[in-house]
Every structure is written in structure tokens, then in C-alpha cells.
Design a protein around this motif. Structure first.
Motif, PDB file in Angstrom:
ATOM      1  N   ARG A   1       0.853  -1.186   0.000  1.00 40.61           N
ATOM      2  CA  ARG A   1       0.000   0.000   0.000  1.00 40.61           C
ATOM      3  C   ARG A   1       0.891   1.240   0.000  1.00 40.61           C
ATOM      4  NH1 ARG A   1      -4.911   1.619  -1.361  1.00 40.61           N
ATOM      5  NH2 ARG A   1      -5.788  -0.292  -0.410  1.00 40.61           N
ATOM      6  N   ILE A   2       0.946   1.951  -1.124  1.00 40.96           N
ATOM      7  CA  ILE A   2       1.796   3.141  -1.251  1.00 40.96           C
ATOM      8  C   ILE A   2       1.136   4.342  -0.590  1.00 40.96           C
ATOM      9  CG2 ILE A   2       3.061   4.610  -2.845  1.00 40.96           C
ATOM     10  CD1 ILE A   2       3.924   1.635  -2.786  1.00 40.96           C
ATOM     11  N   ASN A   3      -0.129   4.571  -0.917  1.00 37.52           N
ATOM     12  CA  ASN A   3      -0.913   5.622  -0.270  1.00 37.52           C
ATOM     13  C   ASN A   3      -2.383   5.268  -0.460  1.00 37.52           C
ATOM     14  OD1 ASN A   3      -1.693   6.607  -2.924  1.00 37.52           O
ATOM     15  ND2 ASN A   3       0.310   7.622  -3.007  1.00 37.52           N
ATOM     16  N   GLU A   4      -3.267   6.188  -0.138  1.00 42.75           N
ATOM     17  CA  GLU A   4      -4.699   5.884  -0.204  1.00 42.75           C
ATOM     18  C   GLU A   4      -5.182   5.647  -1.632  1.00 42.75           C
ATOM     19  OE1 GLU A   4      -6.919   8.890   1.770  1.00 42.75           O
ATOM     20  OE2 GLU A   4      -6.159   8.382   3.776  1.00 42.75           O
ATOM     21  N   GLU A   5      -4.460   6.145  -2.620  1.00 45.02           N
ATOM     22  CA  GLU A   5      -4.917   6.019  -3.997  1.00 45.02           C
ATOM     23  C   GLU A   5      -4.103   5.035  -4.836  1.00 45.02           C
ATOM     24  OE1 GLU A   5      -5.090   9.868  -5.739  1.00 45.02           O
ATOM     25  OE2 GLU A   5      -6.928  10.420  -4.671  1.00 45.02           O
TER      26      GLU A   5
END
Length: 323
Positions: free
Chosen positions: A222-226
């Protein structure tokens, strides 16, 4: 031009001979770029690993432009039973390679045990039947080969062969990682030929040197929310042959758009594009560029995968499964 045509005919003849003399499992453990959407076909311990009943359809047109190319379609349906303690599933495959038509039907069962709140370990078995049908009378003979028309094979509608087989596997998964080891075909079903009856029959043996071992691995980052990245690999090992490696990296953007690439050793490079229509429905497409000599006669391979999750009553699927 004539040289190129002759080379192409030579490759097609060689391909036909390989089909004729391969065992009932050869290519034959089918080749898929999007295997990660249909892992129950290669590992019975995978069944029941999702939170709902899962239906997957995968269709592949391999080596488009090459006569007699493999055309393969699979359906798989599996899910958890007995409150998630067991998994059960069904796999169906149909495939045409030149004058060979084959079908597979397998049932899979898995025992699942929870290791922690986020991880499970499963042991699976699969059992089923494989059928091959040879349609030699569909072959077109050139003038120099017309004398083969007296061969009994060309005067018959084909040979219909059926054999049983079984497979086994183990599968571990957590919320962001999975690993599976499997032998999808434990029995080596060889096609033998009788000169007396001009017919083919099946010789079945359990031979360690002919078994295919599949090691599948996957990890979600998971890199960020998007943005989410999913790395996956499949290592196919046969004791009597070189190993084959599939490596892939896919990005999921805003939980809707899948974009990725994969590589298969000594075979192809692929681009993948998919849409997560909703948490239950996924549509994915892959295009393969062949890196072997067949690329001179083929425009590549096309593959589409559809996956739908059937939520149980009183239980909603909030997030899509990444593997």
C-alpha cells in the motif's frame, strides 16, 4: 517469400508432431498470463480462500496468426464452506490445439486452518478427468503428402481418450501476502499407439521426474490511499526440465484501475489492463508479445479474465480481494 512460407510450414508441422506425441498434460498444463485470477486451477488449496463464492472465466487466444494455435477457456467456481473451515470448488477447461481437442473437469477440496486473525493455512486435493480427441480427418494434406490419406488415422473421425488424474497443494495467505506450493497433476498420462489396431490408448504412471511443481508468491504494497502495488511470481519446476519463471507487477489506482506488466522466461512479455467495476466484479485483459521464434509468424496472444464474487446473505463485500 517462398523461404519464409517454407519455414512457416515447417514450424506448423513440427508443432503438429509435438501435439501428437505429447502426454495428456503437456502444454498441456495450460499457460495463462493471468493465472493469479484462477489459481484454483493450479493449486486446490486455494479454494475457499476468498470471503465469498468466486466465479472466474478466463479465455486465451495464443499466438494469433499461427495456424493450429492453442485456444483455451477455463471456468472455476469455488468458495468457503462449513463456516470457512473447508473450501470446495469446480474447474472446467476446454482447449483446441490444431487437430487436438481436450477437456478437463476437476473437483477441489481444501481444509483451512486459521493461524492468526489475519492469516490462514490450507491443504488441498483435486480429482478429475481429462479427455483428448484427435480429429486427424480435419488436416489438409499437400500434394506431396497426399499418399498419407491411406493412413487409417485420416479415414477415421479421431481417437477419444480419457484418463483420471489428481493433484495436491498447500496455500498460505494473510491480508497482504500469499504463498502456495502445488503439484496439479500427480499422474503422468502418456498416449501410446497400437500398430495392430491403429489406435491410441493411455498409459498412466506416477513418476516424480514428470511432475510439475508450482511455487506461487504474491505481496501487496500500500503506497498511499490512492495507489497499491501487487507483485506476484510463479515458478514452475519439473525435475527433468529447466524451470520456468513468471514475474509480474500490477498497480491498482483508486481501487478501480489495474495496470501492470509481466514476464515469462524464454516465452513472452505482457501488458495488463483491468477495471474493478465494483468490489465484486473484475474485468481484466492481457496482451502477450512472444519473445521466441514464433513472433515472426504471430501477432501475439490475447487473454481476458472475468471474476465475480457472490456475497453471502447478511454479509457485504466491502473491499476487493487482491489475490
Amino acid at each position: 517469400m517462398m523461404c519464409m512460407k517454407t519455414m512457416k510450414q515447417g514450424l506448423q508441422i513440427t508443432f503438429a508432431l509435438l501435439v501428437l506425441y505429447q502426454p495428456l498434460k503437456a502444454q498441456f498444463d495450460p499457460m495463462f498470463t493471468q493465472y493469479m485470477f484462477n489459481e484454483s486451477f493450479i493449486n486446490p488449496a486455494y479454494v475457499g480462500s476468498k470471503e465469498a463464492m468466486s466465479l472466474t472465466m478466463l479465455h486465451r487466444q495464443q499466438w494469433v496468426g499461427f495456424n493450429g494455435r492453442p485456444v483455451t477457456t477455463t471456468f472455476s467456481f469455488h468458495g468457503p464452506v462449513m463456516d470457512g473451515k473447508m473450501g470446495a470448488g469446480l474447474n472446467v477447461l476446454t482447449e483446441q490445439i490444431g487437430f487436438l481437442n481436450r477437456s478437463l473437469l476437476y473437483g477441489s477440496f481444501a481444509y483451512r486452518t486459521q493461524i492468526s486473525a489475519q492469516s490462514n493455512l490450507a491443504f488441498g486435493l483435486m480429482l478429475g478427468a481429462e479427455n483428448q480427441f484427435y480429429s486427424f480427418n480435419t488436416l489438409t494434406l499437400s500434394p506431396s503428402e497426399i499418399h498419407y490419406v491411406n493412413d487409417p488415422n485420416f479415414n477415421s473421425t479421431g481417437n477419444n481418450l480419457t484418463a483420471m488424474n489428481a493433484g495436491a497443494g498447500v496455500y498460505y495467505n494473510s491480508s497482504d501476502f500469499y504463498a502456495g506450493l502445488s503439484i496439479p497433476r500427480l499422474i503422468d498420462n502418456q498416449v501410446a499407439y497400437s500398430l495392430k489396431s491403429y489406435s491410441r490408448y493411455v498409459v498412466s504412471r506416477v513418476q516424480f521426474s514428470k511432475m510439475t511443481f508450482n511455487l506461487a508468491l504474491g505481496k501487496v504494497f500500500r503506497i498511499n490511499e490512492e495507489l497499491l502495488l501487487k507483485a506476484n511470481g510463479l515458478f514452475k519446476m519439473v525435475p527433468s526440465a529447466p524451470a520456468q519463471i513468471d514475474l509480474g507487477l500490477n498497480a491498482l489506482i483508486r481501487e478501480q484501475l489495474w495496470i501492470g506488466m509481466s514476464y515469462r522466461s524464454k516465452s513472452s512479455v505482457s501488458a495488463l489492463l483491468g477495471v474493478q467495476v465494483n468490489p465484486q466484479f473484475l474485468v481484466n485483459y492481457a496482451y502477450d508479445v512472444t519473445t521466441s521464434d514464433i513472433q515472426k509468424y504471430s501477432t501475439g496472444s490475447h487473454e481476458i479474465a472475468l471474476n465475480y464474487l457472490f456475497a453471502y446473505r447478511a454479509k457485504k463485500i466491502i473491499n476487493p480481494r487482491y489475490f
